[in-house]
Scaffold this motif. Structure first.
Motif, PDB file in Angstrom:
ATOM      1  N   LEU A  37      69.630  55.996  25.218  1.00 39.69           N
ATOM      2  CA  LEU A  37      68.368  56.616  24.837  1.00 39.69           C
ATOM      3  C   LEU A  37      68.475  58.129  24.665  1.00 39.69           C
ATOM      4  O   LEU A  37      67.507  58.785  24.291  1.00 39.69           O
ATOM      5  CB  LEU A  37      67.285  56.299  25.874  1.00 39.69           C
ATOM      6  N   LEU A  38      69.648  58.675  24.956  1.00 39.83           N
ATOM      7  CA  LEU A  38      69.828  60.114  24.810  1.00 39.83           C
ATOM      8  C   LEU A  38      69.850  60.498  23.338  1.00 39.83           C
ATOM      9  O   LEU A  38      70.310  59.752  22.478  1.00 39.83           O
ATOM     10  CB  LEU A  38      71.125  60.571  25.486  1.00 39.83           C
ATOM     11  N   LYS A  39      69.339  61.698  23.056  1.00 41.21           N
ATOM     12  CA  LYS A  39      69.317  62.221  21.693  1.00 41.21           C
ATOM     13  C   LYS A  39      70.081  63.539  21.649  1.00 41.21           C
ATOM     14  O   LYS A  39      70.473  64.088  22.682  1.00 41.21           O
ATOM     15  CB  LYS A  39      67.869  62.422  21.235  1.00 41.21           C
ATOM     16  N   VAL A  40      70.272  64.064  20.457  1.00 48.25           N
ATOM     17  CA  VAL A  40      70.978  65.327  20.279  1.00 48.25           C
ATOM     18  C   VAL A  40      70.093  66.272  19.479  1.00 48.25           C
ATOM     19  O   VAL A  40      69.560  65.894  18.419  1.00 48.25           O
ATOM     20  CB  VAL A  40      72.321  65.118  19.549  1.00 48.25           C
ATOM     21  N   ASP A  41      69.905  67.501  19.975  1.00 46.47           N
ATOM     22  CA  ASP A  41      69.049  68.451  19.269  1.00 46.47           C
ATOM     23  C   ASP A  41      69.821  69.156  18.154  1.00 46.47           C
ATOM     24  O   ASP A  41      70.998  68.870  17.892  1.00 46.47           O
ATOM     25  CB  ASP A  41      68.415  69.448  20.242  1.00 46.47           C
ATOM     26  N   GLU A  42      69.171  70.114  17.498  1.00 48.53           N
ATOM     27  CA  GLU A  42      69.768  70.784  16.348  1.00 48.53           C
ATOM     28  C   GLU A  42      70.957  71.663  16.711  1.00 48.53           C
ATOM     29  O   GLU A  42      71.723  72.091  15.844  1.00 48.53           O
ATOM     30  CB  GLU A  42      68.703  71.639  15.630  1.00 48.53           C
ATOM     31  N   PHE A  43      71.125  71.925  18.031  1.00 49.87           N
ATOM     32  CA  PHE A  43      72.250  72.739  18.480  1.00 49.87           C
ATOM     33  C   PHE A  43      73.378  71.896  19.074  1.00 49.87           C
ATOM     34  O   PHE A  43      74.342  72.430  19.613  1.00 49.87           O
ATOM     35  CB  PHE A  43      71.769  73.753  19.523  1.00 49.87           C
ATOM     36  N   ASN A  45      73.033  69.743  21.605  1.00 47.40           N
ATOM     37  CA  ASN A  45      72.855  69.479  23.028  1.00 47.40           C
ATOM     38  C   ASN A  45      72.186  68.127  23.247  1.00 47.40           C
ATOM     39  O   ASN A  45      71.180  67.807  22.602  1.00 47.40           O
ATOM     40  CB  ASN A  45      71.985  70.576  23.673  1.00 47.40           C
ATOM     41  N   LYS A  46      72.730  67.341  24.179  1.00 47.90           N
ATOM     42  CA  LYS A  46      72.133  66.053  24.503  1.00 47.90           C
ATOM     43  C   LYS A  46      70.888  66.241  25.377  1.00 47.90           C
ATOM     44  O   LYS A  46      70.833  67.146  26.209  1.00 47.90           O
ATOM     45  CB  LYS A  46      73.135  65.173  25.244  1.00 47.90           C
ATOM     46  N   TYR A  47      69.903  65.371  25.166  1.00 51.75           N
ATOM     47  CA  TYR A  47      68.705  65.418  25.989  1.00 51.75           C
ATOM     48  C   TYR A  47      68.051  64.036  26.020  1.00 51.75           C
ATOM     49  O   TYR A  47      68.326  63.171  25.174  1.00 51.75           O
ATOM     50  CB  TYR A  47      67.699  66.448  25.466  1.00 51.75           C
ATOM     51  N   TYR A  48      67.200  63.841  27.027  1.00 53.85           N
ATOM     52  CA  TYR A  48      66.381  62.635  27.111  1.00 53.85           C
ATOM     53  C   TYR A  48      64.933  63.047  26.902  1.00 53.85           C
ATOM     54  O   TYR A  48      64.451  63.994  27.543  1.00 53.85           O
ATOM     55  CB  TYR A  48      66.534  61.953  28.471  1.00 53.85           C
ATOM     56  N   TYR A  49      64.229  62.350  26.001  1.00 52.89           N
ATOM     57  CA  TYR A  49      62.827  62.688  25.763  1.00 52.89           C
ATOM     58  C   TYR A  49      61.925  61.803  26.616  1.00 52.89           C
ATOM     59  O   TYR A  49      61.940  60.582  26.498  1.00 52.89           O
ATOM     60  CB  TYR A  49      62.442  62.522  24.294  1.00 52.89           C
ATOM     61  N   ASP A  50      61.153  62.441  27.504  1.00 48.89           N
ATOM     62  CA  ASP A  50      60.212  61.737  28.373  1.00 48.89           C
ATOM     63  C   ASP A  50      58.853  61.729  27.689  1.00 48.89           C
ATOM     64  O   ASP A  50      58.152  62.741  27.665  1.00 48.89           O
ATOM     65  CB  ASP A  50      60.132  62.441  29.731  1.00 48.89           C
ATOM     66  N   GLU A  51      58.482  60.584  27.137  1.00 49.56           N
ATOM     67  CA  GLU A  51      57.242  60.470  26.377  1.00 49.56           C
ATOM     68  C   GLU A  51      56.022  60.733  27.240  1.00 49.56           C
ATOM     69  O   GLU A  51      55.062  61.384  26.816  1.00 49.56           O
ATOM     70  CB  GLU A  51      57.143  59.081  25.752  1.00 49.56           C
ATOM     71  N   TYR A  58      67.202  68.250  29.726  1.00 42.69           N
ATOM     72  CA  TYR A  58      68.564  68.681  29.417  1.00 42.69           C
ATOM     73  C   TYR A  58      69.361  68.835  30.711  1.00 42.69           C
ATOM     74  O   TYR A  58      68.800  68.897  31.816  1.00 42.69           O
ATOM     75  CB  TYR A  58      68.560  70.041  28.717  1.00 42.69           C
ATOM     76  N   GLU A  59      70.680  68.942  30.533  1.00 41.95           N
ATOM     77  CA  GLU A  59      71.546  69.355  31.638  1.00 41.95           C
ATOM     78  C   GLU A  59      72.416  70.489  31.123  1.00 41.95           C
ATOM     79  O   GLU A  59      73.235  70.300  30.218  1.00 41.95           O
ATOM     80  CB  GLU A  59      72.418  68.200  32.129  1.00 41.95           C
ATOM     81  N   ALA A  67      62.207  71.089  29.065  1.00 47.41           N
ATOM     82  CA  ALA A  67      61.581  71.834  27.964  1.00 47.41           C
ATOM     83  C   ALA A  67      60.339  71.076  27.516  1.00 47.41           C
ATOM     84  O   ALA A  67      60.436  69.997  26.927  1.00 47.41           O
ATOM     85  CB  ALA A  67      62.561  71.990  26.806  1.00 47.41           C
ATOM     86  N   MET A  68      59.160  71.627  27.828  1.00 45.80           N
ATOM     87  CA  MET A  68      57.912  70.981  27.459  1.00 45.80           C
ATOM     88  C   MET A  68      57.678  71.109  25.960  1.00 45.80           C
ATOM     89  O   MET A  68      58.101  72.078  25.330  1.00 45.80           O
ATOM     90  CB  MET A  68      56.732  71.607  28.208  1.00 45.80           C
ATOM     91  N   ASP A  69      57.013  70.116  25.381  1.00 45.71           N
ATOM     92  CA  ASP A  69      56.696  70.154  23.957  1.00 45.71           C
ATOM     93  C   ASP A  69      55.829  71.351  23.617  1.00 45.71           C
ATOM     94  O   ASP A  69      54.909  71.709  24.372  1.00 45.71           O
ATOM     95  CB  ASP A  69      55.935  68.886  23.541  1.00 45.71           C
ATOM     96  N   GLU A  70      56.110  71.962  22.492  1.00 46.33           N
ATOM     97  CA  GLU A  70      55.236  72.978  21.938  1.00 46.33           C
ATOM     98  C   GLU A  70      54.168  72.277  21.101  1.00 46.33           C
ATOM     99  O   GLU A  70      54.317  71.140  20.677  1.00 46.33           O
ATOM    100  CB  GLU A  70      56.019  73.952  21.063  1.00 46.33           C
ATOM    101  N   LEU A  71      53.073  72.961  20.843  1.00 48.91           N
ATOM    102  CA  LEU A  71      51.979  72.384  20.074  1.00 48.91           C
ATOM    103  C   LEU A  71      51.509  73.402  19.044  1.00 48.91           C
ATOM    104  O   LEU A  71      51.397  74.591  19.349  1.00 48.91           O
ATOM    105  CB  LEU A  71      50.823  72.028  21.012  1.00 48.91           C
ATOM    106  N   VAL A  72      51.276  72.948  17.819  1.00 52.20           N
ATOM    107  CA  VAL A  72      50.704  73.832  16.794  1.00 52.20           C
ATOM    108  C   VAL A  72      49.242  74.047  17.139  1.00 52.20           C
ATOM    109  O   VAL A  72      48.443  73.110  17.163  1.00 52.20           O
ATOM    110  CB  VAL A  72      50.839  73.216  15.397  1.00 52.20           C
ATOM    111  N   LEU A  73      48.884  75.275  17.426  1.00 49.88           N
ATOM    112  CA  LEU A  73      47.566  75.554  17.992  1.00 49.88           C
ATOM    113  C   LEU A  73      46.701  76.381  17.048  1.00 49.88           C
ATOM    114  O   LEU A  73      47.194  77.208  16.280  1.00 49.88           O
ATOM    115  CB  LEU A  73      47.725  76.303  19.322  1.00 49.88           C
TER     116      LEU A  73
END
Length: 234
Positions: A37-43, A45-51, A58-59, A67-73
């Protein structure tokens, strides 16, 4: 899910909040998450997304990093510092969790007002007690998982939607004595049932109002019936 016509008794919501858990972001080392279930970001780096927590795990250099999700505000408030900004996004996570329960509770409250119109005091007490038992059977586990901050957010939303604080709503449903004791218990858990929602004067309320408007405008949350009629107290 289609909710049956169950009337929400607000003292039950806050009875559960009072004895609920404290706020926290729950994470584990990256190695303990399913590797498939691990993913890889644009850099790279491996991460797990907690829905459920809207966060990437990350580690980095042997340390677990969240890293909390950002939101278009829209109409994002001016932040005084990074802690201020972190609190804003923390509140957004709490709003996501509380909002569906709030919308359900608001509808139940509006239903109870209609159904109790022609009942005398004794019939009202029995009616509310019966609905409390029904609500407990269906929502107890879900409510017990909510945190103190989520209880506070719930109270703010109810005041925004009804023009009444939760103390006034409990008093209306169960009488002044019950409202008094539930307010005492609420204060023990840092929830003031008499608190008024005022984005002009309260920093947390200002953040919540900004988050509500942004989430509604972006389509992340559906406005509750009557949401646009709110006018902030001066």
């Amino acid at each position: 899910m289609n909710f049956t016509k169950i009337v929400c008794l607000f003292l039950f919501f806050f009875g559960v909040f009072v004895f609920g858990q404290r706020d926290s972001v729950t994470v584990k080392p990256l190695s303990q998450y399913p590797q498939e279930l691990l993913k890889v970001d644009e850099f790279g780096n491996k991460y797990y997304y907690d829905e459920s927590q809207k966060a990437r795990i990350y580690e980095i250099n042997g340390e677990t990093v969240v890293a909390m999700d950002e939101l278009v505000l829209v109409n994002k408030p001016k932040f005084n510092n990074q802690l201020d900004k972190n609190y804003y996004y923390f509140l957004n996570k709490k709003l996501y969790r509380v909002y569906p329960l709030f919308v359900t509770a608001l509808q139940q409250y509006r239903d109870i007002q209609k159904e109790m119109t022609d009942l005398d005091s004794k019939a009202k007490r029995k009616y509310v007690k019966d609905r409390q038992n029904m609500l407990a059977d269906q929502y107890e586990k879900q409510l017990r998982d909510l945190t103190t901050t989520e209880g506070q957010v719930f109270a703010k939303l109810m005041n925004r939607a009804t023009g009444k604080n939760v103390f006034e709503i409990i008093k209306e449903l169960r009488g002044g004595w019950s409202a008094f004791w539930w307010n005492v218990k609420g204060k023990m858990a840092d929830i003031d049932l008499k608190d008024q929602y005022n984005p002009r004067k309260n920093r947390t309320d200002e953040f919540l109002e900004s988050l509500l408007q942004s989430n509604w405008n972006s389509g992340y949350l559906e406005p509750y019936p009557g949401a646009s009629t709110f006018k902030s107290p001066k």
